[in-house]
Design a protein around this motif. Sequence first.
Motif, PDB file in Angstrom:
ATOM      1  N   GLU A   1       0.698  -1.449   0.030  1.00 14.52           N
ATOM      2  CA  GLU A   1       0.154  -0.102  -0.077  1.00 14.52           C
ATOM      3  C   GLU A   1       0.925   1.199   0.013  1.00 14.52           C
ATOM      4  O   GLU A   1       0.498   2.335  -0.538  1.00 14.52           O
ATOM      5  N   LEU A   2       2.093   1.278   0.789  1.00 26.49           N
ATOM      6  CA  LEU A   2       2.887   2.365   0.650  1.00 26.49           C
ATOM      7  C   LEU A   2       3.447   2.686  -0.632  1.00 26.49           C
ATOM      8  O   LEU A   2       3.577   3.850  -1.272  1.00 26.49           O
ATOM      9  N   LEU A   3       3.780   1.419  -1.390  1.00 23.86           N
ATOM     10  CA  LEU A   3       4.362   1.682  -2.934  1.00 23.86           C
ATOM     11  C   LEU A   3       3.320   1.932  -3.918  1.00 23.86           C
ATOM     12  O   LEU A   3       3.815   2.397  -4.766  1.00 23.86           O
ATOM     13  N   ALA A   4       2.184   1.748  -3.512  1.00 25.24           N
ATOM     14  CA  ALA A   4       1.067   2.179  -4.233  1.00 25.24           C
ATOM     15  C   ALA A   4       0.798   3.398  -4.647  1.00 25.24           C
ATOM     16  O   ALA A   4       0.079   4.122  -5.366  1.00 25.24           O
ATOM     17  N   GLY A   5       1.169   4.512  -3.559  1.00 23.18           N
ATOM     18  CA  GLY A   5       1.103   5.779  -3.707  1.00 23.18           C
ATOM     19  C   GLY A   5       1.728   6.488  -4.932  1.00 23.18           C
ATOM     20  O   GLY A   5       2.340   6.031  -5.491  1.00 23.18           O
TER      21      GLY A   5
ATOM     22  N   GLY B   1       3.363  -2.848 -14.094  1.00 24.82           N
ATOM     23  CA  GLY B   1       2.592  -3.895 -13.468  1.00 24.82           C
ATOM     24  C   GLY B   1       2.343  -3.341 -11.954  1.00 24.82           C
ATOM     25  O   GLY B   1       2.515  -2.037 -11.633  1.00 24.82           O
ATOM     26  N   PRO B   2       2.066  -4.084 -11.211  1.00 24.60           N
ATOM     27  CA  PRO B   2       1.704  -3.777  -9.930  1.00 24.60           C
ATOM     28  C   PRO B   2       2.972  -3.149  -9.097  1.00 24.60           C
ATOM     29  O   PRO B   2       4.213  -3.564  -9.201  1.00 24.60           O
TER      30      PRO B   2
ATOM     31  N   ASP C   1      -1.383  -0.080 -10.232  1.00 19.86           N
ATOM     32  CA  ASP C   1      -1.028  -1.103 -11.112  1.00 19.86           C
ATOM     33  C   ASP C   1      -1.445  -0.287 -12.619  1.00 19.86           C
ATOM     34  O   ASP C   1      -2.513   0.485 -12.761  1.00 19.86           O
ATOM     35  N   GLY C   2      -0.496  -0.405 -13.553  1.00 21.05           N
ATOM     36  CA  GLY C   2      -1.028   0.218 -14.698  1.00 21.05           C
ATOM     37  C   GLY C   2      -0.318   1.676 -15.105  1.00 21.05           C
ATOM     38  O   GLY C   2      -0.361   1.955 -16.180  1.00 21.05           O
ATOM     39  N   GLU C   3       0.430   2.362 -14.209  1.00 22.30           N
ATOM     40  CA  GLU C   3       0.728   3.902 -14.164  1.00 22.30           C
ATOM     41  C   GLU C   3       2.347   3.723 -14.347  1.00 22.30           C
ATOM     42  O   GLU C   3       2.540   5.245 -14.745  1.00 22.30           O
ATOM     43  N   ALA C   4       2.823   2.917 -14.215  1.00 27.15           N
ATOM     44  CA  ALA C   4       4.328   3.088 -14.626  1.00 27.15           C
ATOM     45  C   ALA C   4       5.112   4.065 -13.915  1.00 27.15           C
ATOM     46  O   ALA C   4       6.273   4.434 -14.539  1.00 27.15           O
ATOM     47  N   SER C   5       5.242   4.374 -12.756  1.00 26.53           N
ATOM     48  CA  SER C   5       5.805   5.195 -12.139  1.00 26.53           C
ATOM     49  C   SER C   5       7.124   4.210 -11.271  1.00 26.53           C
ATOM     50  O   SER C   5       6.808   3.173 -10.926  1.00 26.53           O
ATOM     51  N   ALA C   6       8.285   4.670 -10.911  1.00 24.49           N
ATOM     52  CA  ALA C   6       9.070   4.190 -10.465  1.00 24.49           C
ATOM     53  C   ALA C   6      10.387   4.808  -9.708  1.00 24.49           C
ATOM     54  O   ALA C   6      10.504   6.208 -10.102  1.00 24.49           O
TER      55      ALA C   6
ATOM     56  N   LEU D   1       6.053  10.903  -5.922  1.00 24.43           N
ATOM     57  CA  LEU D   1       6.741  11.966  -5.412  1.00 24.43           C
ATOM     58  C   LEU D   1       6.583  11.829  -3.826  1.00 24.43           C
ATOM     59  O   LEU D   1       7.060  12.360  -2.807  1.00 24.43           O
ATOM     60  N   ASP D   2       5.517  10.854  -3.390  1.00 21.15           N
ATOM     61  CA  ASP D   2       5.562  10.638  -1.952  1.00 21.15           C
ATOM     62  C   ASP D   2       6.390   9.227  -1.634  1.00 21.15           C
ATOM     63  O   ASP D   2       6.886   9.311  -0.485  1.00 21.15           O
ATOM     64  N   VAL D   3       6.342   8.449  -2.364  1.00 18.31           N
ATOM     65  CA  VAL D   3       6.949   6.949  -2.233  1.00 18.31           C
ATOM     66  C   VAL D   3       8.652   7.307  -1.972  1.00 18.31           C
ATOM     67  O   VAL D   3       9.219   6.854  -1.363  1.00 18.31           O
ATOM     68  N   ALA D   4       8.956   8.118  -3.201  1.00 17.22           N
ATOM     69  CA  ALA D   4      10.499   8.253  -3.106  1.00 17.22           C
ATOM     70  C   ALA D   4      11.124   8.633  -1.959  1.00 17.22           C
ATOM     71  O   ALA D   4      12.133   8.110  -1.410  1.00 17.22           O
TER      72      ALA D   4
END
Length: 220
Positions: A10-14, A66-67, A90-95, A17-20
């Motif tokens: 759930e944390l990584l699904a945010g 992916g997820p 899932d599907g939005e491709a941020s990293a 710019l919040d996750v980084a």
Amino acid sequence: MPVLRPVRRELLAGPVLDVAPALLGAHVSAHGVTVRLTEVEAYAGTRDPGSHAYRGPTPRTEVMFGPPGHLYVYFSYGMHWCCNVVCGPDGEASAVLLRAGEVVGGMELARTRRDAGRSRPHPARDLARGPARLASALGLDRAEDGADLLDPDGPVFLEVLEQHDLPVRSGPRVGVSGEGGDPGRYPWRFWIDGDPTVSVYRPAVRRSRRSGRATARGAS
């Protein structure tokens, strides 16, 4: 001593710019080595001209769409591997590119990987100082592309700080082209203020068209 816990999906699904910045201080463990993250960069997929995924999915970037919670590994400049934490819905491709860190476990093994063929060993602060060095210290390559970072029995495992109170700074990403000539528009690099393992900032270098070589798009 900092208290760590396995990262939650759930944390990584945010938002990226919040996750980084939330990944600073986290520990990444792989192949007998653990690195504490001190510097990361955010990439927002199809909304980000600096991202590999800017023009949509390809076989190379499929894992980014992916997820969240998986590792995206790519080969840079035909020489080095670099790794990213896939995040967002899932599907939005941020990293998030893992730019630099401190080796806090498996020091001798990390040195074996990083100092091979050298007459003088690297200073400890340089063992994972930069995305290619970090991946090398951890022994990561294409084989870990798509690995689930939440699986304690998998090849790569991610733990984050239970309480995040680190001094965080932000600024332009390192060596990223395709930002509309304005790197300040994307202050999406985050680092722990004053940490000696943070890499040196270098802007993108634009080569002339006559040379036939163009600066590669940013990390992820």
